[in-house]
Design a protein around this motif. Structure first.
Motif, PDB file in Angstrom:
ATOM      1  N   LEU A  23     146.951  53.486 -29.164  1.00 25.49           N
ATOM      2  CA  LEU A  23     147.148  52.704 -30.061  1.00 25.49           C
ATOM      3  C   LEU A  23     146.710  50.943 -29.847  1.00 25.49           C
ATOM      4  O   LEU A  23     146.291  50.612 -30.954  1.00 25.49           O
ATOM      5  N   ALA A  24     145.788  50.928 -29.286  1.00 27.96           N
ATOM      6  CA  ALA A  24     144.680  49.889 -28.907  1.00 27.96           C
ATOM      7  C   ALA A  24     143.836  50.532 -29.861  1.00 27.96           C
ATOM      8  O   ALA A  24     143.249  49.913 -31.021  1.00 27.96           O
ATOM      9  N   LYS A  25     143.231  51.817 -29.652  1.00 27.80           N
ATOM     10  CA  LYS A  25     141.711  52.362 -30.836  1.00 27.80           C
ATOM     11  C   LYS A  25     142.369  52.779 -31.978  1.00 27.80           C
ATOM     12  O   LYS A  25     142.180  52.261 -33.017  1.00 27.80           O
ATOM     13  N   ASP A  26     144.156  52.421 -32.258  1.00 27.84           N
ATOM     14  CA  ASP A  26     144.668  52.790 -33.808  1.00 27.84           C
ATOM     15  C   ASP A  26     145.177  51.518 -34.519  1.00 27.84           C
ATOM     16  O   ASP A  26     144.371  51.243 -35.230  1.00 27.84           O
ATOM     17  N   LYS A  27     144.999  50.225 -33.678  1.00 29.96           N
ATOM     18  CA  LYS A  27     144.760  48.832 -33.710  1.00 29.96           C
ATOM     19  C   LYS A  27     143.562  48.541 -34.124  1.00 29.96           C
ATOM     20  O   LYS A  27     143.131  47.756 -35.735  1.00 29.96           O
ATOM     21  N   HIS A  28     142.299  48.419 -33.678  1.00 32.41           N
ATOM     22  CA  HIS A  28     141.067  48.341 -34.180  1.00 32.41           C
ATOM     23  C   HIS A  28     140.777  48.848 -35.006  1.00 32.41           C
ATOM     24  O   HIS A  28     140.103  48.637 -36.303  1.00 32.41           O
ATOM     25  N   ALA A  29     141.117  50.572 -35.071  1.00 32.16           N
ATOM     26  CA  ALA A  29     140.844  51.521 -36.520  1.00 32.16           C
ATOM     27  C   ALA A  29     141.554  50.694 -37.413  1.00 32.16           C
ATOM     28  O   ALA A  29     140.947  51.124 -39.329  1.00 32.16           O
ATOM     29  N   ALA A  30     142.169  50.392 -38.061  1.00 33.99           N
ATOM     30  CA  ALA A  30     143.197  49.996 -39.161  1.00 33.99           C
ATOM     31  C   ALA A  30     141.921  48.425 -39.032  1.00 33.99           C
ATOM     32  O   ALA A  30     142.452  48.434 -40.351  1.00 33.99           O
TER      33      ALA A  30
END
Length: 91
Positions: A23-30
């Protein structure tokens, strides 16, 4: 001999860490408008025991807070896990 409870606790620690980091990676990617982590993958991590990690990341990063289909599935997974745990503890 390895205790099954130790294996379970190790598994839960690992899958929760992976779910939180996903989820941290997804937030950063977003934020960077890059390729995202699929919701299907995030839900699988939750279903495999990473529900607390997913909820912690949602709260910490304010991420996936308005995605209703995702949240609905996540709460269904949580409900199944609570019922399963209840049945296991009742044995």
């Amino acid at each position: 001999m390895i205790d099954p409870l130790q294996i379970l606790l190790g598994w839960l620690a690992l899958v929760n860490l992976l779910a939180f980091l996903a989820l941290a990676k997804d937030k950063h990617a977003a934020k960077k408008r890059r390729r995202r982590v699929s919701e299907r993958r995030l839900l699988w991590l939750a279903a495999l025991g990473g529900t607390p990690g997913v909820f912690a990341a949602i709260h910490l990063f304010s991420h996936k807070t308005r995605k209703q289909p995702f949240r609905r599935w996540l709460f269904m997974i949580l409900g199944v896990q609570i019922v399963g745990l209840g049945l296991l503890l009742a044995m």
